[in-house]
Design a protein around this motif. Sequence first.
Motif, PDB file in Angstrom:
ATOM      1  N   SER A 148       0.850  -1.190   0.000  1.00 33.94           N
ATOM      2  CA  SER A 148       0.000   0.000   0.000  1.00 33.94           C
ATOM      3  C   SER A 148       0.881   1.234   0.000  1.00 33.94           C
ATOM      4  O   SER A 148       1.929   1.267   0.647  1.00 33.94           O
ATOM      5  N   GLN A 149       0.428   2.240  -0.730  1.00 35.36           N
ATOM      6  CA  GLN A 149       1.123   3.522  -0.762  1.00 35.36           C
ATOM      7  C   GLN A 149       1.251   4.075   0.659  1.00 35.36           C
ATOM      8  O   GLN A 149       2.280   4.637   1.025  1.00 35.36           O
ATOM      9  N   THR A 182     -14.897   0.665  -3.349  1.00 28.69           N
ATOM     10  CA  THR A 182     -15.869   0.438  -4.425  1.00 28.69           C
ATOM     11  C   THR A 182     -16.755  -0.764  -4.085  1.00 28.69           C
ATOM     12  O   THR A 182     -17.294  -1.417  -4.972  1.00 28.69           O
ATOM     13  N   GLY A 198      -3.374   8.802   1.709  1.00 33.38           N
ATOM     14  CA  GLY A 198      -3.164   8.198   0.394  1.00 33.38           C
ATOM     15  C   GLY A 198      -3.761   6.815   0.222  1.00 33.38           C
ATOM     16  O   GLY A 198      -3.344   6.059  -0.658  1.00 33.38           O
ATOM     17  N   PHE A 199      -4.739   6.466   1.083  1.00 28.55           N
ATOM     18  CA  PHE A 199      -5.448   5.201   0.868  1.00 28.55           C
ATOM     19  C   PHE A 199      -6.371   5.349  -0.341  1.00 28.55           C
ATOM     20  O   PHE A 199      -6.752   6.462  -0.698  1.00 28.55           O
ATOM     21  N   GLY A 200      -6.753   4.226  -0.930  1.00 31.36           N
ATOM     22  CA  GLY A 200      -7.659   4.265  -2.083  1.00 31.36           C
ATOM     23  C   GLY A 200      -9.105   4.440  -1.643  1.00 31.36           C
ATOM     24  O   GLY A 200      -9.389   4.645  -0.456  1.00 31.36           O
ATOM     25  N   ASN A 201     -10.022   4.361  -2.612  1.00 30.22           N
ATOM     26  CA  ASN A 201     -11.442   4.551  -2.320  1.00 30.22           C
ATOM     27  C   ASN A 201     -12.174   3.215  -2.344  1.00 30.22           C
ATOM     28  O   ASN A 201     -11.851   2.333  -3.118  1.00 30.22           O
ATOM     29  N   VAL A 227      -6.725  -3.154   4.134  1.00 28.88           N
ATOM     30  CA  VAL A 227      -6.023  -2.327   3.152  1.00 28.88           C
ATOM     31  C   VAL A 227      -5.215  -3.215   2.210  1.00 28.88           C
ATOM     32  O   VAL A 227      -5.227  -3.043   0.997  1.00 28.88           O
ATOM     33  N   ALA A 228      -4.534  -4.204   2.807  1.00 28.47           N
ATOM     34  CA  ALA A 228      -3.670  -5.084   2.023  1.00 28.47           C
ATOM     35  C   ALA A 228      -4.469  -5.880   1.004  1.00 28.47           C
ATOM     36  O   ALA A 228      -4.009  -6.127  -0.109  1.00 28.47           O
ATOM     37  N   THR A 229      -5.680  -6.285   1.380  1.00 29.52           N
ATOM     38  CA  THR A 229      -6.507  -7.132   0.527  1.00 29.52           C
ATOM     39  C   THR A 229      -7.281  -6.348  -0.510  1.00 29.52           C
ATOM     40  O   THR A 229      -7.479  -6.810  -1.628  1.00 29.52           O
ATOM     41  N   CYS A 230      -7.740  -5.148  -0.128  1.00 30.35           N
ATOM     42  CA  CYS A 230      -8.593  -4.351  -1.008  1.00 30.35           C
ATOM     43  C   CYS A 230      -7.904  -4.106  -2.347  1.00 30.35           C
ATOM     44  O   CYS A 230      -6.763  -3.646  -2.378  1.00 30.35           O
ATOM     45  N   PRO A 231      -8.582  -4.407  -3.475  1.00 34.50           N
ATOM     46  CA  PRO A 231      -7.966  -4.129  -4.773  1.00 34.50           C
ATOM     47  C   PRO A 231      -7.693  -2.631  -4.971  1.00 34.50           C
ATOM     48  O   PRO A 231      -6.892  -2.257  -5.818  1.00 34.50           O
ATOM     49  N   ASN A 232      -8.355  -1.792  -4.174  1.00 34.22           N
ATOM     50  CA  ASN A 232      -8.161  -0.342  -4.277  1.00 34.22           C
ATOM     51  C   ASN A 232      -7.252   0.202  -3.179  1.00 34.22           C
ATOM     52  O   ASN A 232      -7.050   1.411  -3.102  1.00 34.22           O
ATOM     53  N   GLY A 233      -6.773  -0.660  -2.295  1.00 37.09           N
ATOM     54  CA  GLY A 233      -5.952  -0.190  -1.178  1.00 37.09           C
ATOM     55  C   GLY A 233      -6.698   0.773  -0.278  1.00 37.09           C
ATOM     56  O   GLY A 233      -6.138   1.729   0.245  1.00 37.09           O
TER      57      GLY A 233
END
Lengths: 221, 255
Positions: B109-110, B220, B215-218, B171-177
């Motif tokens: 993750s970023q 969906t 900087g986490f993703g969103n 976070v690690a699993t989410c395809p969007n982070g």
Amino acid sequence: MGLTGFFLITFLIVHCLINSMIFFNDGGETFNHWAHFMGSNLIIRTMEIGLFAFLLLHIFQGLMLWSQNRSARPVRYAVNRPEKNSKWYSRSMGLLGTLILLFLILHLYHFWVPSRMGGIGSIHELEPASLSTYSGQEVHNLYNEMLMVFRENLWVVIVYVLGVFSLFWHLLHGFQSAFQTFGLNHKRYTPLIKGLGVAYSTIICIAFASMPVAMYMNWVS
Amino acid sequence: MEHYHMNLTLKIWRQKNSNAKGNFETYKVSNISSEMSFLELFDVLNEQLIAEGKEPIAFDHDCREGICGACSMYINGEAHGPWSKNTTCQLHMRAFKDGDTIVVEPWRSQAFPVLKDLVVDRSAFDRIIQAGGYISVNTGNAVDANAIPIDKKDADDAFMAAACIGCGACVATCPNGSAMLFVGAKISQLALLPQGEPERETRALNMIAQMDKEGFGNCTNVYACEAECPKGISVANIARMNREYLSAGLNADTK
């Protein structure tokens, strides 16, 4: 994404209901009447602008999500097994959306462009057969346009069915996802919403896919 | 289940520091007991590496009983490995067979930069908590326990949300982070209780603002987080967070 999605979901219901009138098998009279209403009513025409705005917004939001979510994981996993924890179509909304957009461009070119801009020098002016008379007023024979597009054009029918197939998977995720985005997650109602989403996606997409197929197979005339 | 021993091939991510470019190293281990935990496998491997005069593999661990949230390995393409509702430390070697190859990576993750090998910096979670994951209490004597009546269902839901150990598997699993399962759980556990009421709205706004800043993703709504969460935190908490955010946003008098 959820708000624009809800709007597009509602639009599809209206679109599907009106199009299904071709199955009255009355030479498209009922269908042409309502297609004329949709193309001439001031409120509907205003909503059409909203529809395009929401569609563009939906695409824009999708692109924003895609780019932000990509940068949230700059180094990707060497080994990843997403199939163990989620549905492929939930993870492929961007791809499915792109396929739908490609289909939509062809779809608008086939029907929306001639029916809305026919008066200003497109194929309809050159095609007198696409004008018919109904209840004393001139309406576009959009039904005939459908026949011309689908009859004897197997590849068009295939592209349409594939487009609707992409739409099916897109809706299967999108329907329930829109409710979750608005915070509607409840022990009692969420299973209902998910069931409704499956039913909605299935019915809408079978209805849409059956239209070009029925015309190609001469089931309606 | 019968006790057995196995020989394994391990492909493990090695990275000197956050600026270095990492790579996979392959190691062979033999005579591994099926009763060992996954972290004990790493203890064995590290002793082997030390004996060979090599640098041992850095990995996070603390309680080793599945409650602290320190261990954080992406094993064969899944956060915390193949067992569901399970942490890496509670993953046992009987999940594997003799001759298996196991690939181990850090969380990607970023917002979780790799510090060394399999250790990532999860202080982004701490900063989200600091932004609003607290309640105000009066000073003086502690209030009697159970002095405030709370509906059983709310207490249960708050407790379920509070089961989050902040490991970062979502976070690690989410395809969007995305970190929305973590933040949803942390907002929910306080939003459901009267003690969380004073800061209810600012909490939702501030924690989500900090989450975006990190900087986490969103989200969906893919729900991979829920499937891989070692504590089975429900995505209903994300929906509750969305409700909290929506109503807080509508009520906020600034912005």
